[in-house]
Motif scaffolding. Sequence first.
Motif, PDB file in Angstrom:
ATOM      1  N   PHE A  17       0.825  -1.203   0.000  1.00 17.58           N
ATOM      2  CA  PHE A  17       0.000   0.000   0.000  1.00 17.58           C
ATOM      3  C   PHE A  17       0.862   1.257   0.000  1.00 17.58           C
ATOM      4  N   ASP A  18       0.575   2.147  -0.935  1.00 16.54           N
ATOM      5  CA  ASP A  18       1.055   3.517  -0.822  1.00 16.54           C
ATOM      6  C   ASP A  18       0.245   4.161   0.318  1.00 16.54           C
ATOM      7  N   ILE A  19       0.687   5.294   0.838  1.00 18.89           N
ATOM      8  CA  ILE A  19      -0.052   5.911   1.954  1.00 18.89           C
ATOM      9  C   ILE A  19      -0.821   7.163   1.502  1.00 18.89           C
ATOM     10  N   ASP A  20      -0.107   8.231   1.169  1.00 21.93           N
ATOM     11  CA  ASP A  20      -0.774   9.501   0.839  1.00 21.93           C
ATOM     12  C   ASP A  20      -1.591   9.371  -0.450  1.00 21.93           C
ATOM     13  N   GLY A  21      -2.866   9.700  -0.365  1.00 22.36           N
ATOM     14  CA  GLY A  21      -3.726   9.621  -1.545  1.00 22.36           C
ATOM     15  C   GLY A  21      -4.259   8.219  -1.792  1.00 22.36           C
ATOM     16  N   THR A  22      -3.827   7.265  -0.975  1.00 19.11           N
ATOM     17  CA  THR A  22      -4.290   5.879  -1.109  1.00 19.11           C
ATOM     18  C   THR A  22      -4.981   5.441   0.181  1.00 19.11           C
ATOM     19  N   LEU A  23      -4.256   5.525   1.302  1.00 17.82           N
ATOM     20  CA  LEU A  23      -4.826   5.177   2.607  1.00 17.82           C
ATOM     21  C   LEU A  23      -5.159   6.415   3.429  1.00 17.82           C
ATOM     22  N   GLY A 195      -1.816   2.329  -5.366  1.00 16.81           N
ATOM     23  CA  GLY A 195      -1.147   3.630  -5.313  1.00 16.81           C
ATOM     24  C   GLY A 195      -1.890   4.649  -6.150  1.00 16.81           C
ATOM     25  N   ASP A 196      -1.596   5.919  -5.928  1.00 15.46           N
ATOM     26  CA  ASP A 196      -2.388   6.968  -6.591  1.00 15.46           C
ATOM     27  C   ASP A 196      -1.593   7.908  -7.478  1.00 15.46           C
ATOM     28  N   ASP A 197      -0.273   7.822  -7.440  1.00 17.74           N
ATOM     29  CA  ASP A 197       0.506   8.928  -8.017  1.00 17.74           C
ATOM     30  C   ASP A 197       1.500   8.435  -9.068  1.00 17.74           C
ATOM     31  N   ILE A 198       2.156   9.365  -9.706  1.00 15.40           N
ATOM     32  CA  ILE A 198       3.119   9.038 -10.779  1.00 15.40           C
ATOM     33  C   ILE A 198       4.223   8.117 -10.260  1.00 15.40           C
ATOM     34  N   THR A 199       4.651   8.362  -9.039  1.00 17.80           N
ATOM     35  CA  THR A 199       5.716   7.562  -8.438  1.00 17.80           C
ATOM     36  C   THR A 199       5.309   6.088  -8.266  1.00 17.80           C
ATOM     37  N   ASP A 200       4.000   5.826  -8.243  1.00 20.22           N
ATOM     38  CA  ASP A 200       3.521   4.446  -8.087  1.00 20.22           C
ATOM     39  C   ASP A 200       3.563   3.650  -9.391  1.00 20.22           C
ATOM     40  N   GLU A 201       3.736   4.361 -10.503  1.00 23.12           N
ATOM     41  CA  GLU A 201       3.720   3.673 -11.805  1.00 23.12           C
ATOM     42  C   GLU A 201       4.834   2.629 -11.916  1.00 23.12           C
TER      43      GLU A 201
HETATM   44 MG   LIG Z   1       0.416   8.502  -2.899  1.00 26.60          MG
END
Ligand SMILES: [Mg+2]
Length: 254
Positions: A17-23, A195-201
């Motif tokens: 799990f990503d945290i910010d924008g996800t959890l 995840g929600d962001d570009i870094t999660d790609e």
């Molecule tokens: Mg995030």
Amino acid sequence: MNEPRQTRQLTDYAFFFDIDGTLAPFQTVPQDVSIPSHVIGQLGILRDRLGGALAFVSGRPLEQIDTLTRPLQAGAAGIHGAEIRTLDGKVTRASIDTQQLSQIEQMLAEQTRALKGVLIEKKSMAFALHYRQAPDAQQPLQALANTVVDRYPDFKVQAGKCVWEIKPRSCDKGKAIRFLMASAPFFGRIPVFLGDDITDEAGFRYVNQQQGVSIKIGAGESEATHRIAGVTQVYEWLDDLINYKINIDSLRSV
Ligand SMILES: [Mg+2]
């Protein structure tokens, strides 16, 4: 034609799990972000059912991940994988020139002094240049981040939501998940990553290569194969998952 069906169990999977924008929903100031305690409780139930195969993969340092997810004990990759803690408690850190870090810190402080509303966050091995409260600063901060990495090529610029990050070039969330997947109890399982962001790609790409389940949170282009509308819907999905309302055979009912 009848396709042979393979019955899967929850313990065939490993969850990341990503945290910010996800959890956790975004806040004006990153320090104000939190995960509701009932969600921490649900993550704890999920972790126990998975025999521990649950980890957080965040741009935040390990220390902040621990604070946000307390009292849950889980695997964690901080700063996009520059620091990773496996379940045996061992922390592996990217080797970074500390002198370069302090030079970058000084450069950022000098160059952003005149930019109002900009927040420069120093992480242990990275920097986040936040412009959530100063949208006009997006371009100047990007130019500054590019100047920094031109001078210090061990680092790269990572775009995020209202943030430019300067992080170790060698690290990304795909490598972080791969590293965790090589350790017990993750090894040999099917990775699931939210995840929600570009870094999660980078994480989605790795998970897709492993025939895992990649789940993008929110709108926007993504290589993820599945999508959940937002943080609230992630909470509902988690609730469904631990209440056996999601078909574990495929996890495809997102
Ligand atoms: Mg995030």
